[in-house]
Design an enzyme around this catalytic site. Structure first.
Site, PDB file in Angstrom:
ATOM      1  N   TYR A 106      46.785  61.079  61.571  1.00  0.00           N
ATOM      2  CA  TYR A 106      47.746  62.170  61.450  1.00  0.00           C
ATOM      3  C   TYR A 106      47.131  63.473  61.927  1.00  0.00           C
ATOM      4  O   TYR A 106      45.915  63.558  62.146  1.00  0.00           O
ATOM      5  CB  TYR A 106      48.257  62.285  60.009  1.00  0.00           C
ATOM      6  CG  TYR A 106      47.285  62.920  59.025  1.00  0.00           C
ATOM      7  CD1 TYR A 106      46.153  62.254  58.575  1.00  0.00           C
ATOM      8  CD2 TYR A 106      47.504  64.212  58.537  1.00  0.00           C
ATOM      9  CE1 TYR A 106      45.277  62.842  57.666  1.00  0.00           C
ATOM     10  CE2 TYR A 106      46.645  64.805  57.632  1.00  0.00           C
ATOM     11  CZ  TYR A 106      45.529  64.117  57.200  1.00  0.00           C
ATOM     12  OH  TYR A 106      44.672  64.705  56.309  1.00  0.00           O
ATOM     13  N   ARG A 114      42.159  66.107  69.161  1.00  0.00           N
ATOM     14  CA  ARG A 114      41.557  65.346  68.055  1.00  0.00           C
ATOM     15  C   ARG A 114      42.401  64.104  67.753  1.00  0.00           C
ATOM     16  O   ARG A 114      41.857  63.045  67.431  1.00  0.00           O
ATOM     17  CB  ARG A 114      41.427  66.233  66.812  1.00  0.00           C
ATOM     18  CG  ARG A 114      40.711  65.500  65.658  1.00  0.00           C
ATOM     19  CD  ARG A 114      40.426  66.421  64.504  1.00  0.00           C
ATOM     20  NE  ARG A 114      41.649  66.913  63.895  1.00  0.00           N
ATOM     21  CZ  ARG A 114      41.704  67.867  62.965  1.00  0.00           C
ATOM     22  NH1 ARG A 114      40.598  68.435  62.526  1.00  0.00           N
ATOM     23  NH2 ARG A 114      42.849  68.251  62.463  1.00  0.00           N
ATOM     24  N   ARG A 120      52.354  40.987  57.952  1.00  0.00           N
ATOM     25  CA  ARG A 120      51.111  41.455  57.319  1.00  0.00           C
ATOM     26  C   ARG A 120      49.935  40.535  57.630  1.00  0.00           C
ATOM     27  O   ARG A 120      49.964  39.345  57.292  1.00  0.00           O
ATOM     28  CB  ARG A 120      51.297  41.592  55.803  1.00  0.00           C
ATOM     29  CG  ARG A 120      50.090  42.231  55.122  1.00  0.00           C
ATOM     30  CD  ARG A 120      50.334  42.468  53.643  1.00  0.00           C
ATOM     31  NE  ARG A 120      49.171  43.112  53.041  1.00  0.00           N
ATOM     32  CZ  ARG A 120      48.086  42.459  52.630  1.00  0.00           C
ATOM     33  NH1 ARG A 120      48.012  41.143  52.744  1.00  0.00           N
ATOM     34  NH2 ARG A 120      47.052  43.116  52.109  1.00  0.00           N
ATOM     35  N   LYS A 175      40.787  61.169  61.559  1.00  0.00           N
ATOM     36  CA  LYS A 175      41.759  61.752  60.619  1.00  0.00           C
ATOM     37  C   LYS A 175      42.801  60.693  60.243  1.00  0.00           C
ATOM     38  O   LYS A 175      43.913  60.685  60.759  1.00  0.00           O
ATOM     39  CB  LYS A 175      42.410  62.994  61.246  1.00  0.00           C
ATOM     40  CG  LYS A 175      43.098  63.902  60.241  1.00  0.00           C
ATOM     41  CD  LYS A 175      43.391  65.248  60.858  1.00  0.00           C
ATOM     42  CE  LYS A 175      44.332  66.103  60.035  1.00  0.00           C
ATOM     43  NZ  LYS A 175      43.791  66.577  58.778  1.00  0.00           N
ATOM     44  N   GLU A 178      32.477  68.593  52.419  1.00  0.00           N
ATOM     45  CA  GLU A 178      33.645  69.426  52.760  1.00  0.00           C
ATOM     46  C   GLU A 178      34.588  69.427  51.570  1.00  0.00           C
ATOM     47  O   GLU A 178      34.313  68.784  50.553  1.00  0.00           O
ATOM     48  CB  GLU A 178      34.338  68.871  54.011  1.00  0.00           C
ATOM     49  CG  GLU A 178      34.836  67.451  53.840  1.00  0.00           C
ATOM     50  CD  GLU A 178      35.434  66.844  55.108  1.00  0.00           C
ATOM     51  OE1 GLU A 178      35.959  67.590  55.950  1.00  0.00           O
ATOM     52  OE2 GLU A 178      35.382  65.602  55.234  1.00  0.00           O
ATOM     53  N   LEU A 183      35.404  65.779  58.525  1.00  0.00           N
ATOM     54  CA  LEU A 183      36.389  65.960  59.592  1.00  0.00           C
ATOM     55  C   LEU A 183      35.980  67.173  60.428  1.00  0.00           C
ATOM     56  O   LEU A 183      35.569  68.194  59.879  1.00  0.00           O
ATOM     57  CB  LEU A 183      37.780  66.200  58.993  1.00  0.00           C
ATOM     58  CG  LEU A 183      38.871  66.285  60.056  1.00  0.00           C
ATOM     59  CD1 LEU A 183      39.170  64.912  60.638  1.00  0.00           C
ATOM     60  CD2 LEU A 183      40.140  66.896  59.495  1.00  0.00           C
TER      61      LEU A 183
END
Ligand SMILES: Cc1ncc(COP(=O)(O)O)c(C=O)c1O
Length: 282
Positions: free
Chosen positions: A33, A52, A100, A147, A179, A204
């Site tokens: 995301y 990114r 799945r 991310k 972070e 990140l």
């Protein structure tokens, strides 16, 4: 009027938007995301966010759901549909829907979902008084440079902070601060140096972090990219965090230790001001 969201080629009222129960984002957090800020109806630092995104997709061998130009066109359309002057655009790309199975599906079609959130970013009462943070063990996976939407540890850390009467949590690993739960962490030393953890797979690579560091360099402020301990942070002159959705957020208390006078420090305030000015220019 309900919010208009984007799902796989369609602009829909949020209550009509649907995604498959077999979507791998839902089943495996097999998704990445980005969150971009919008100020005065314009995207902030968006090229860097899209770059990114491409890197995150590449690291997970995921087919990009659209080109950067196509994504930006959708973002602009959502800003228009929802009359966003100030807020954020969330985008999520998943490996798509497939029966799945842990193995990556061979021919799944990636999903792309985007929505807006109205939010006051340039004026934020929390930034005027500063926030308080606690430190928590970093229980996340080892590829925090990607991310992904696997955000349960971040959500748990944020909740632990709120339960402890604080505003946010900083992740600590091997005795050092990595972070924040959803931001990069900075301290300012007593001799005025800005310190933040160096880049690696542990954190990140924040887009706001990079812009703020460039702005600080232009002001001839000294920056050290190195690990720092929670003890050094608690004794620091100032601290702040950076993210696309909160810009520069002054921190005034860490693990119960009040920093300086307990109000946002001058370096934090300056960096916030400079970043907002830069972002306003577009
Ligand atoms: C763990 C983590 N670190 C740092 C950041 C800040 O990154 P950016 O400045 O690109 O928003 C975020 C933002 O979501 C985050 O989740």
């Amino acid at each position: 009027m309900s919010r208009i969201v984007y799902v796989n080629g369609e602009y829909l009222a949020e209550e009509d938007a649907k995604i498959s129960v077999f979507d791998r984002g839902f089943l495996f957090a097999d998704a990445v995301y980005e969150v971009s800020a919008v100020l005065k109806g314009k995207l902030v630092d968006n090229d860097a966010h899209l770059k990114r995104l491409a890197r995150s997709l590449g690291e997970l061998k995921m087919t990009p759901p659209a080109t950067g130009e196509e994504i930006e066109a959708i973002q602009m359309e959502l800003i228009r549909h929802n009359s966003i002057d100030e807020g954020v655009i969330y985008l999520q790309a998943t490996r798509g829907a497939a029966d799945r199975d842990f193995a990556f599906p061979k021919n799944s079609i990636p999903s792309l979902v985007m929505f807006t959130q109205k939010k006051s970013l340039s004026q934020n009462p929390a930034a005027d008084v500063g926030i308080t943070v606690i430190t928590v063990p970093d229980i996340r996976w080892k590829r925090r440079d990607i991310k992904t939407v696997g955000l349960l540890p971040a959500s748990m850390a944020k909740q632990a902070a709120l339960d402890a009467g604080a505003n946010d949590a900083w992740f600590v690993e091997d005795g050092f601060v990595n972070e924040g739960s959803s931001n990069n962490a900075f301290i300012v030393t007593h001799d005025g140096k800005i310190v933040t953890r160096h880049l690696g797979t542990e954190i990140l690579h924040g887009i706001t972090r990079k812009s703020v560091m460039e702005l600080a360099k232009r002001e001839n402020l000294e920056i050290e990219e190195r690990p720092f301990t929670p003890e050094e942070a608690a004794e620091a002159r100032e601290a702040f965090s950076t993210s696309a959705s909160a810009f520069v957020m002054p921190v005034v208390k860490i693990d119960g230790h009040v920093l300086g006078n307990g109000v946002p420090g001058p370096v934090s305030e300056k960096m916030r001001k400079l970043y907002v000015e830069m972002a306003m220019k577009g």
